[in-house]
Scaffold this motif. Structure first.
Motif, PDB file in Angstrom:
ATOM      1  N   UNK A  49      47.335   0.475  75.685  1.00 50.51           N
ATOM      2  CA  UNK A  49      46.987   0.752  74.312  1.00 50.51           C
ATOM      3  C   UNK A  49      46.645  -0.563  73.632  1.00 50.51           C
ATOM      4  N   UNK A 107      46.680  -3.292  70.805  1.00 54.07           N
ATOM      5  CA  UNK A 107      47.606  -3.712  69.756  1.00 54.07           C
ATOM      6  C   UNK A 107      47.003  -4.951  69.109  1.00 54.07           C
ATOM      7  N   UNK A 108      47.299  -5.165  67.845  1.00 59.64           N
ATOM      8  CA  UNK A 108      46.744  -6.378  67.219  1.00 59.64           C
ATOM      9  C   UNK A 108      47.277  -7.621  67.923  1.00 59.64           C
ATOM     10  N   UNK A 109      48.490  -7.528  68.444  1.00 61.75           N
ATOM     11  CA  UNK A 109      49.051  -8.729  69.070  1.00 61.75           C
ATOM     12  C   UNK A 109      48.400  -9.052  70.412  1.00 61.75           C
ATOM     13  N   UNK A 162      45.278  -9.536  70.547  1.00 59.97           N
ATOM     14  CA  UNK A 162      44.130 -10.368  70.173  1.00 59.97           C
ATOM     15  C   UNK A 162      44.616 -11.734  69.719  1.00 59.97           C
ATOM     16  N   UNK A 195      46.350   0.584  63.289  1.00 58.11           N
ATOM     17  CA  UNK A 195      46.250  -0.836  63.610  1.00 58.11           C
ATOM     18  C   UNK A 195      45.475  -1.051  64.918  1.00 58.11           C
TER      19      UNK A 195
END
Lengths: 620, 452
Positions: free
Chosen positions: A424, A426-428, A430, A50
């Motif tokens: 790191x 993470x999609x969250x 964005x 992800x």
């Protein structure tokens, strides 16, 4: 001897950086401690996942190497989050660590304008605020117009297990002892970070029948948008899933104080997103078991990596822990787990281009900037390489926005928010993840890569063909209508879809949740590349959400477009809170949008800043 | 220029025996002292009231009480001085002029509250409720504003956001760690019940708030009817004030006549309209067009009919126009012969009145109370969103919740639905000012009145 660019460090950031500068025609030297460790993966044997998988495709779209290299060296490919929406799907590969290194070294060696030198850099040569070159441990000085530091975990690296603490890089490599002091002298704030890696077990000593088989997908996938490489899905090598148990947990609890972390031997801050097994046991004490994945590292040697089992326990405790795991009762340990501490700089001291604010033409990328992960490192290396080249050529530098790429999100976070623990992706992180999909990375970024000069004619032509096909297919679906007939309605009923009474555009039919692009082939011949079909299908099916995301992004860009001058004196901006003033001074954001994202800067501070800027604009 | 010192008259002009001139800023005390004869204000304790005179050189302008409040425990967090003037409007203006001459700048619209907000003294909802409080004309309205000032509604919304945030976090973690089984997987089914719950709770707040808005803003009541049925007479009877020109010539009321009355603590904002009929008189035509616009914006319509005449086409047209509105049909001139057929009026809320005695007017007022549940409102704890901006945002959030429900019905992927849930979280943040948006701040502060 003089070069245009010197890249210090041959990890994932360094490889992308030196390839970018040399491909853009700059005479480049890569200095690395050990040529055999170029593009090494000292931790997990996988690339992607992800957010990270999307970054690999972004690197590829811009003309970087990671996607192409992993396509040549994977053991297994898996598309994650397939049951969720298109925005969060991501490809992940289990990598063959040996093949990956070999392929990358091969690419570097045949690259024009690029030389590789095995040595350690001890000092930076700086004159009048400009980087002028490096001093090697041999005493040799090498001049360059720009230097890119991609030192990974090597700055004052210390390897820890239990109470043992030794000065060493990963795999017993030599650490860089003097460079971080040199950076400190230049005014950089030095941070101490920590990461860790789990043990490696001899494959033949594991009883895999006690684990759950985790095969690769039975469809072919590639990271790269360029030439597709076909493979036989059956030839993929599987992973296995096992669980920790109460015995494991008891051993860890009994020996907690012996770990470097809980024994107080570690100074560095570890990543929140990648806790050690002892952290998991302590913090989530109600969990009866934790998942562990047994992952092969290469077909050329027999180490099995235990994902989820990183620890800083002394060797004897590690042995007990490992042998309490199902199938690992007789495990032979090839490499023990360890924690590693290293120096990093404060990323707030960087510009959006990854050039340092303190020394002109000095760039940094990867773990030295406080990030963690191969993909995070590689994309920074690429951006640093591109921007160093553009600057030396006197061209406008490349800064990706938060609605354009995860790379943009990452770098913006680094330079605006800074890092406390290793960062790191993470999609969250964005805001506009629906726009930042893995399937449209080329559509978002190919033009940038082409403009910079890293996308070949052939690759660009392929991309343009794809664009044309997308437009054509979309038009055809908009203009082709089907009319009600027994045949049509029977088919719709068989798909669980409502029958039609009037003619309907295929475009509208595809909007129905139960109808997919394959169903559409019943009505119209669709001789297109699967990538084209996927693009059009996503655009049509999720049109409503995509439109909303674009609107939100538009609002953000308005704030982003209010530029803050480089020489702003925050003491002259009145009525802002002193904490905000301090933060603004520290970060020195380039736009109101960036200022807004700084923690500790409140809406009222932004309002005052905005008023000040309006007034200054009027006066100026 | 925000480190300057501002001054303005803080009480509304023309009302009350005392007017207050407020000064805020770092030179507030020094400037006040320079026109004050009495104790040295620069040496008095903070939060004291001091008797003395405002003087222009040797000339005494007014006898005053001066409150000195030092930073930071003040409304704006800056040094604040308030001068209680006793000499009426002309003198108060003179006092303000003197202050401006001595270095104060005239405050812009809403600037005191703006400073309080910008200095972190109050949040956005509180800032808005200060405006509401100052504008509130009835006791109930004041209570709603005071509750908001205490941050009660902010607390409710903050809890809301926390719920949503937890939901969001669960969705996000599933995306970033797809292979971990330890984490509760948020499915559409699980979302469905949570979304329904949140929607119901928010809906309740909005409904309450609409009534709350009525408490604060008043009920905009438009009186319509064809010419010469006695609209202005009814208005005047209710206002007890001859604002409208009442004559027997049709079409005399050519403009909109307005007035406020207090019905058991709820403000009725009455608007009399020009008779609605087809007309060729251009002056009157403007009046008729405006009447139709007023009708659209009304919370309540009172249609006046003439008991002494049969219903004609215009009456039927008007009855048609009010079909979807909260409306009362007032049959006027009941003291005259009945020529009107009541059975052909398709409306439940009929009140018979005449403008000669008061009974009909009382009946009309009672009907209004009944229609707006004013008895119910009385029991409320006034924990509402009370202005249009807040209610509009809450409604936008409800719309997005609606979209979420539709998405769930279509079985859209949970991560896409998560995007809408995040949007709701942001909108609720905007209500309490925890999200920043430039337009919001601009819109908000341009709405404030001078010196509040």
């Amino acid at each position: 001897m003089n070069y245009d660019v010197i890249v210090v460090g041959g990890g994932h950031a360094g490889c992308e950086a030196c390839l970018a500068t040399s491909r853009l025609g700059l005479k480049t030297l890569l200095v690395t401690g050990n040529i055999d460790n170029i593009a090494d993966m000292p931790c997990n044997p996988s690339i992607g996942g992800p957010a990270k998988g999307i970054v690999v495709r972004e690197i590829d779209a811009l003309g970087g190497e990671m996607g192409k290299n992993i396509d040549k060296s994977f053991l297994q490919m898996k598309m994650l989050n397939t049951k969720k929406g298109p925005a969060v799907r991501a490809l992940r590969a289990q990598a063959d660590k040996i093949t990956y290194k070999k392929e990358m070294l091969h690419t570097l060696k045949k690259q024009e304008n690029l030389e590789i030198k095995e040595s350690l850099v001890e000092n930076l040569l700086v004159e009048n605020g400009y980087i002028k070159g490096v001093l090697l441990n041999s005493g040799e000085e090498i001049g360059a117009e720009a230097v890119i530091l991609t030192t990974g975990t090597y700055l004052k690296a210390v390897v820890l297990h239990g109470s043992s603490k030794e000065s060493s890089g990963p795999h017993g490599e030599k650490p860089s002892l003097y460079l971080s002091d040199c950076l400190k002298d230049l005014g950089f704030t030095i941070k101490r970070l920590k990461t860790g890696t789990p043990p490696r077990i001899e494959k033949s000593s594991i009883d895999f029948s006690k684990g759950i088989l985790q095969p690769g997908d039975d469809v072919c996938y590639n990271f790269s948008f360029s030439k597709k490489l076909d493979y036989d899905p059956a030839s993929q090598i599987p992973c296995h899933l096992i669980y920790t148990n109460e015995t494991t947990h008891q051993i860890i609890r009994d020996n907690l104080e012996k770990s470097s972390m809980y024994g107080g031997y570690v100074e560095g801050v570890g990543p929140r997103y990648c806790p050690s097994i002892e952290d998991k046991i302590v913090r989530f004490s109600d969990k009866e078991r934790h998942q562990l994945f047994l992952e092969p590292e290469s077909i050329y040697y027999d180490d099995i990596y235990i994902q989820g089992f990183s620890t800083s326990m002394p060797y004897d405790v590690q042995e007990k822990m490992i042998r309490s795991l199902p199938g690992l009762e007789n495990a032979v340990i090839n490499k023990y787990a360890y924690a590693i501490e290293y120096d990093a700089i404060d990323s707030l001291q960087l510009k959006n281009t990854l050039e340092t604010k303190l020394v002109k033409n000095l760039y940094t990328a990867g773990q030295i900037n406080g990030t963690s992960g191969y993909e995070e490192a590689a994309c920074q290396g690429l951006i640093a390489g591109i921007n160093a080249s553009l600057k030396l050529k006197g061209k406008e530098e490349l800064v990706l926005k938060r609605n354009e790429a995860y790379i943009g999100v990452l770098i913006d976070d680094l330079v605006v928010k800074g890092v406390i623990d290793p960062y790191r992706l993470l999609t969250s992180r964005a805001e506009y993840r629906l726009l930042l999909r893995h399937d449209n990375a080329d559509i978002r970024l190919r033009e940038y890569g082409r403009k910079v000069g890293l996308v070949s004619d052939e690759e660009y032509k392929r991309y343009q063909q794809k664009l044309d096909d997308i437009i054509e297919l979309n038009d055809r679906l908009l203009t082709t209508k089907i009319n009600p007939s027994d045949d049509v309605n029977n088919y719709l009923v068989s798909l669980g879809s409502a029958i039609i009474y009037d003619g309907i555009k295929l475009y509208d039919l595809l909007k129905r949740p139960e109808i997919n692009m394959t169903n559409i082939t019943k009505f119209i011949d669709l001789d297109y590349d699967p990538e084209v079909l996927e693009q059009v299908e996503i655009n049509i099916k999720y049109e409503g959400y995509i439109t909303k995301a674009n609107k939100e992004a538009e609002k953000m860009l308005q704030m982003e477009n209010v530029k803050i001058p480089d020489d702003i004196d925050y003491d002259k901006v009145i009525n802002i809170a002193s904490e905000a003033r301090q933060k603004l001074e520290e970060v020195r954001p380039t736009s109101l949008g960036q200022a807004l994202r700084i923690s500790g800067v409140n809406p009222s501070d932004i309002a005052m800043l905005s008023m000040y800027l309006k007034k200054e604009n009027k006066n100026g | 220029m925000v480190n300057d010192t501002i001054a303005a008259i803080s009480t509304s002009l023309g009302v009350g025996a005392i007017s207050i001139v407020r000064i805020s800023g770092k030179d507030a005390i020094r400037i006040a002292n320079s026109v004050f004869k009495g104790k040295n204000l620069e040496e008095v304790d903070s939060h004291t009231i001091n008797y003395g005179h405002i003087v222009d050189g040797e000339e005494v302008i007014d006898e005053v009480l001066v409150s000195v409040m030092k930073s930071p425990r003040t409304f704006t967090t800056e040094d604040v001085v308030e001068i209680n003037c006793h000499g009426g409007i002309a003198t108060t203006k003179k006092v303000l002029e003197l202050l401006l001459l001595n270095g104060c700048r005239l405050a812009e619209a809403g600037e005191f509250t703006k400073r309080a907000f910008l200095n972190g003294r109050i949040d956005l909802v509180e800032a808005e409720s200060v405006m509401d409080l100052i504008n509130s004309k009835t006791d109930k309205a004041r209570k709603v504003s005071i509750n908001q000032l205490g941050g009660k509604i902010s607390g409710t919304i903050r809890n809301f956001r926390q719920d949503l945030l937890e939901l969001l976090a669960s969705i996000e973690v599933n995306i970033d760690y797809p292979e971990y089984e330890d984490i509760e997987v948020i499915t559409n089914e699980k979302l469905c019940s949570k979304v329904k719950d949140i929607k119901e709770r928010l809906n309740e707040i909005v409904t309450l708030s609409e009534n709350g808005r009525i408490v604060v803003d008043g009920i905009k009541t438009v009186i319509i009817g064809r010419p010469n049925v006695g609209k202005s007479s009814i208005l005047n009877r209710m206002l007890d004030y001859d604002k409208a020109i009442v004559t027997d010539i049709e079409g005399t009321t050519r403009d909109i006549i307005e007035g406020d009355i207090n019905v058991d603590g709820i403000l009725l904002h009455l608007v009399d309209t020009a008779g609605i009929r087809n007309t060729s008189d251009t002056v009157e035509k403007v009046g008729v067009d405006r009447s139709l616009k007023e009708l659209d914006e009304a919370d309540l319509v009172v249609l006046v009919l003439n008991n002494n005449e049969e219903l004609n086409d215009y009456d039927y047209q008007l009855l048609e126009k009010i079909k979807d509105k909260t409306a009362i049909v007032a049959i006027n001139k009941c003291d005259l012969d009945n020529k009107l057929d009541k059975n052909s009026i398709n409306n439940q809320n009929i009140v018979e009145i005449n403008t000669v005695d008061l009974d009909g007017i009382v009946a009309l007022k009672d009907k209004i109370k009944e229609l707006f549940n004013l008895e119910e409102l009385d029991k409320g704890d006034y924990n509402y969103l009370s202005n249009v901006r807040q209610i509009t945002l809450a409604k936008t959030a409800l719309n997005v919740l609606q979209e979420v429900e539709e998405g769930l019905k279509r079985d859209d992927p949970v991560d896409l639905i998560g995007i809408d849930i995040k949007r709701i979280w942001e909108i609720l943040g905007e209500i309490i000012g925890e999200n920043y948006s430039d337009e919001l701040i601009d819109q908000l502060f341009s709405q404030f009145c001078l010196g509040k």
